[in-house]
Each structure stands twice: as structure tokens, then as C-alpha cells.
Design a protein around this motif. Structure first.
Motif, short mmCIF file in Angstrom:
data_model
loop_
_atom_site.label_atom_id
_atom_site.label_comp_id
_atom_site.label_asym_id
_atom_site.label_seq_id
_atom_site.Cartn_x
_atom_site.Cartn_y
_atom_site.Cartn_z
N GLY A 94 0.83 -1.20 0.00
CA GLY A 94 0.00 0.00 0.00
C GLY A 94 0.86 1.24 0.00
O GLY A 94 2.05 1.18 -0.34
N GLY A 104 -4.78 3.00 -1.58
CA GLY A 104 -5.20 1.91 -0.70
C GLY A 104 -4.42 0.63 -0.93
O GLY A 104 -3.38 0.62 -1.58
N SER A 106 -3.12 -2.86 -2.27
CA SER A 106 -3.03 -3.55 -3.55
C SER A 106 -3.59 -4.96 -3.41
O SER A 106 -3.94 -5.40 -2.31
CB SER A 106 -1.58 -3.63 -3.98
N ARG A 107 -3.62 -5.69 -4.51
CA ARG A 107 -4.00 -7.11 -4.44
C ARG A 107 -3.06 -7.86 -3.51
O ARG A 107 -3.48 -8.67 -2.69
CB ARG A 107 -3.93 -7.74 -5.84
N PHE A 108 -1.76 -7.56 -3.63
CA PHE A 108 -0.76 -8.20 -2.78
C PHE A 108 -0.97 -7.78 -1.32
O PHE A 108 -0.87 -8.60 -0.40
CB PHE A 108 0.63 -7.78 -3.25
N LEU A 110 -3.76 -6.89 0.17
CA LEU A 110 -4.95 -7.57 0.70
C LEU A 110 -4.58 -8.99 1.12
O LEU A 110 -4.97 -9.47 2.19
CB LEU A 110 -6.02 -7.58 -0.40
N ALA A 111 -3.82 -9.67 0.28
CA ALA A 111 -3.38 -11.03 0.61
C ALA A 111 -2.48 -11.02 1.85
O ALA A 111 -2.56 -11.92 2.69
CB ALA A 111 -2.66 -11.65 -0.58
N ASP A 135 -8.50 0.96 4.40
CA ASP A 135 -8.59 -0.34 3.72
C ASP A 135 -8.13 -1.47 4.63
O ASP A 135 -8.72 -2.55 4.64
CB ASP A 135 -7.65 -0.30 2.50
N ASN A 139 -10.43 -4.47 6.11
CA ASN A 139 -10.21 -5.82 5.59
C ASN A 139 -9.60 -6.79 6.59
O ASN A 139 -9.51 -7.98 6.32
CB ASN A 139 -9.34 -5.76 4.33
#
Lengths: 296, 296
Positions: A94, A104, A106-108, A110-111, A135, A139
Motif C-alpha cells: 500500500g 489503498g 493492492s492485491r498483494f 490484501l493477501a 482499507d 479488511n
């Protein structure tokens, strides 16, 4: 003080962070009578009984994992228990609070949040950009921390946090540590203990005594070059504009080093905080949060 | 074909990219009669005369420099002449076209654009997010490229580019290579050469024959596992949804491998392109752009 969040990574990469941990492991053996590693809340309580200082491995930047999420497991095994999502600027997860903009997680990213939830690593949002902060809180499956920052509605500085973020953090069971770093106060290096108590009280008024703690951000005995390095872009590109720091470095007047913690306690009691609330703010809130997140 | 942009980094890091280059250097010695390194436009012209294939080191992701801008100088010295700002997702410079959102170039990204300008490295925006694409074109001192993508207003796919970006790229002297990758066409793996010619012509109608070229994106003989790797998040986290690719892999019908280039030439001439415009599209536009950027 029975335990400190020892920052072992800011601009560091995978290799250099492993080296730093190796050095600490050597120190744990060499200075066994003074310090001990902390991987659990019980380790902190033991440190108190043993009259030793507990060392919690903490990162101010998730960058040492590079693009390899599986390294979180390795570093957790080695004792890393607190990870700030990003430091001042962008990393693969992020954006930091000094970036040009903030889109916010990123896909990475979030993982990575999900993996830190699974492992029981406490996420820290202190130097993180506003949108990445929201974010992450939204999450995460469990509570998160802002270990060292104040409220931007009280003191307008990009390193301080929005009311929106502080409220949502508290709603989800998180804790914010009021920051005692002089630069984040209006009067800078002239700031005194009373103004720090104001900052604590402002947060307590906002979210109650269960969600506020102390985040000293002590940088004692650090030379000017240390601060220059902190402000470099990605730790490599010299900054064009580095805020003033005194040389030798000084902290808040009246809260200058760990021996002054007792004055914070006295200050809160003088402001009619109950003994129970004072204890929460001074350490119990951190212990509860650590217990909840680390035991996962 | 006298020169190819050989992708030597996608998800690769600093160490592995150096290993790949080392391997290529060995091949340059071993297969001297077939291939030659390309660092200048003269090298491409020589390759033609020598009946060898020129190899341009190109990256589809700036990630191999990590957070160390000074490595651009090292890789330029080793022959890297084309660098895509970011591949599909976020890196430290900016965001890719498949990210959750795109906030444009970071502080580090902006510094990297200036350094690539200085060194004479051609920037590529093919897999880059919309805002990072615009930010790069606007902040570059010289022209940049979109080596392999089509127009999104013709074929609606996140890998294709906005009219806004294509027009600004052309205004600043850049070139877009029409992509012949089947997935970016409406009929996917049933697409034939005529539809590819339509895609080229659509771009030429938009920005004229001086700014359009060929970007084959040939992936012949690649197994399914290669595409699975491409779609992994950061090349490490398996994707949940990978688009269909035939096994064995097939390219556009009628433009299936380098031997079919002559059909593209014939196709354009049949569509009443002048010989001069056909030559530009087939290669001269790339040569002019390379000459302008690399000679800096």
C-alpha cells in the motif's frame, strides 16, 4: 518499561533484515541478564518478573518480505510480531502518508493482511496513507494498531490520523498509541509534557480509555544522519527538504526518556483519570491487544 | 526480423535478473552466428547486414531494481534498453492494469522516470494502469512507448489503452505497437489476420502512420504453466481466475509466428497503405524512436 517494540526494519530488505535478526539473536545470548526476546504476552510478564527488558521484533515497513508472501511465515517463526503496512511511501502492499497519492491496499496488500491475520501478527498503521489505513482496518479479521500517531483534527500533520480512521480502529477493538515525537506537535521541539497529556486526553475523549495507549517514538542519541536516512525516498534517494532536528537530538520537555514514564502516570492521575484508566493507557491496553492478536 | 525485444524480467528480482543476463551473455558467445546483442540502433542495422537476430534486453517490470535507483545505471551498462514501468500489478514505481485501483507514479516512480530519461532507456506502458500511464507520459522529458497494446475504444479490455493515453503518447512523439495477442481481441483464439489489420488501422486512423508499429507479443511454444505464472499475483500467489489458453498454444490465425510478417506487409498494401507508410509501421517507427531515446 518491561518491553519495547524494537524497530528492526524501516528501509531494509529481506537480506539485511535477516542479518539484523541474527545480530539480535547474538545479543540475546550475550546480554541475557538485561534483555529477553518476546514472542507472547507471557514473555512480557516474565520480563517484568525477571527485571529484564523484553524485545518485541517490529517492522515499520512490510518491505522485507519483497514480493514473497511466504516469508511472513519465516519472519513470524523468528519472532516478528508487529508489522507496519508501509513506511511513509509506497511498498508492494500500500501507500505511506508522504506519498504523492494513496490508492489503498493492492492485491498483494490484501493477501498480506489475510496472512498476518492467520499468523497472528499485529498490523500497525502509523506511517500509512489515509486510504491504505482505512482499507486495512476494514479488511482485517481482527483488531489492528496505530502504535505512534496523534489525531490530525487536534494537530494538523500528515503523520497524524483522521478521526474517521481512529474511530473505526477503536470500533474494531484496536488501540492507538499517542505519539510523543516533538515534530508532530505545533510547538515542535519546545513541546512539553502537558501538551503530550493533552494529546492523550484528546484521543481518550474521542474513543474512550480502552483504545488509547503510549507510543513514545523515542529517538534518543540518534545523530542527524539517522533522520536524513529516514526522510530519504525509499531510504536511498536523498530528500530535498528534511525537517529540522536538534543536534544532539532532544525529546519532549518533561518526557525525554524512559525514566520519565512515571511523570506521565502522575500527569494522568492529576487530570482525574482513575487508577484503572491510567493503567490501561500506560500499558494494559497494549497487553490486551497483543494477547488477542498474537494468540491466534 | 532483425531484432527482438527479449523480455528478460517479468516477476524477477534483482538477483535473478542478473542471472538471466549472465545466461544471455553466455549465449551471445555460444551462438555468435545466430544472435547478437543490441545496445544501439546501429547494432540493429548491423544485425540485418550480418543476417543475425539482434537481441534487445527489455523488461516488462521495473521491479528488478528493487528500491535502489542506482541499479538502473548498472542495468543500462549491461544493455537493458526498454523497461516497462510496471507489470499488471503494483511495484514501487506505479500500478499495473489489473490492480484494484491506480494512483499513478509514486515519488520513487517519478525519480525513476527522470533517471531513465537521463540514461536513455525507453519506457514502455503496455501493462501499466491508466493513471500511471498518463503520469509517465506527462512527466517524461522524451517520447515513450506502448510496445504491445491496442485501443480500448475499439476492443474493451483492461490491457488495451485509452484514447486519451494513445493521443498524448503520439503528441509527445511516442509509438504504440499494435498487439497481436489473441486474448485482447473479441474473438480470442479465433481471431484472424484481418482483425489484426483492423486493429492496426484503427490506431493509424487515430494518430497517423508515424506513431503506430507492430507489437507481436508472440508466446509460441509456451506451456499452460507459463500463463499460470504470468497471472499469479506478484508472480507468487496463484491467481483464482486464469483466462483460457489453448494447449499447445496458438497465435492469431494467419499471424502465427515471425515467418508471417510478410503477410502483414501484404495486408497493409492491400488496404492501400503506401509503401512508405507500410515500412514505417513495420519497423521504421521503432527504429526512429529507439534512435531518439537511446542516443541520449
Amino acid at each position: 518499561v518491561t518491553a519495547v517494540n524494537a524497530t528492526i526494519a524501516i528501509w531494509d530488505d529481506y537480506e539485511s533484515t535477516l542479518k539484523t535478526i541474527t545480530r539480535y539473536l547474538k545479543w540475546f545470548d550475550e546480554f541475557e541478564e538485561l534483555i529477553r526476546p518476546v514472542k507472547t504476552v507471557d514473555d512480557i510478564l516474565s520480563a517484568k518478573l525477571e527485571n529484564r527488558t523484553g524485545i518485541i521484533f517490529g517492522w515499520q515497513n512490510a518491505a522485507p518480505i519483497g514480493n514473497d508472501l511466504s516469508r511472513l511465515r519465516l519472519f513470524h517463526e523468528l519472532g516478528v510480531r508487529i508489522i507496519q503496512i508501509t513506511y511513509n511511501e509506497r511498498n508492494l502492499l500500500g501507500n505511506g502518508c508522504y506519498e504523492r497519492v494513496d490508492d489503498g491496499l493492492s492485491r498483494f496488500g490484501l493477501a498480506a493482511v489475510k496472512e498476518m491475520n492467520r499468523l497472528g501478527i499485529l498490523m500497525d498503521l502509523s506511517h500509512v496513507g489515509d486510504r491504505t489505513t482505512m482499507d486495512t482496518i476494514e479488511n482485517s479479521d481482527g483488531p489492528v494498531a496505530i502504535t505512534h500517531a496523534n489525531a490530525r483534527s487536534q494537530i494538523d500533520h500528515p503523520r497524524n490520523k483522521t478521526d474517521e480512521a481512529i474511530r473505526l480502529l477503536a470500533e474494531r477493538g484496536g488501540v492507538i498509541g499517542a505519539n510523543a515525537f516533538p515534530m508532530f506537535f505545533e510547538r515542535g521541539f519546545d513541546t512539553d509534557l502537558e501538551e503530550y497529556l493533552d494529546a492523550i486526553d484528546y484521543l481518550v475523549q474521542m474513543v474512550g480509555p480502552d483504545h488509547v495507549a503510549i507510543g513514545t517514538d523515542f529517538c534518543m542519541e540518534q545523530p542527524r544522519s539517522f533522520f536524513e536516512w529516514l526522510f530519504m525516498s525509499q531510504g536511498k534517494i536523498p530528500a530535498t527538504d528534511i525537517p529540522y532536528t536538534p543536534e544532539p537530538y532532544q525529546h519532549l520537555r518533561g518526557f525525554a526518556d524512559p525514566s520519565d514514564w512515571v511523570k506521565v502516570a502522575e500527569g494522568l492521575l492529576n487530570r482525574n483519570y482513575s487508577e484503572s484508566d491510567t493503567k490501561k493507557v500506560l500499558g494494559e491496553n497494549w497487553l490486551s491487544l497483543f494477547a488477542q492478536v498474537w494468540s491466534k
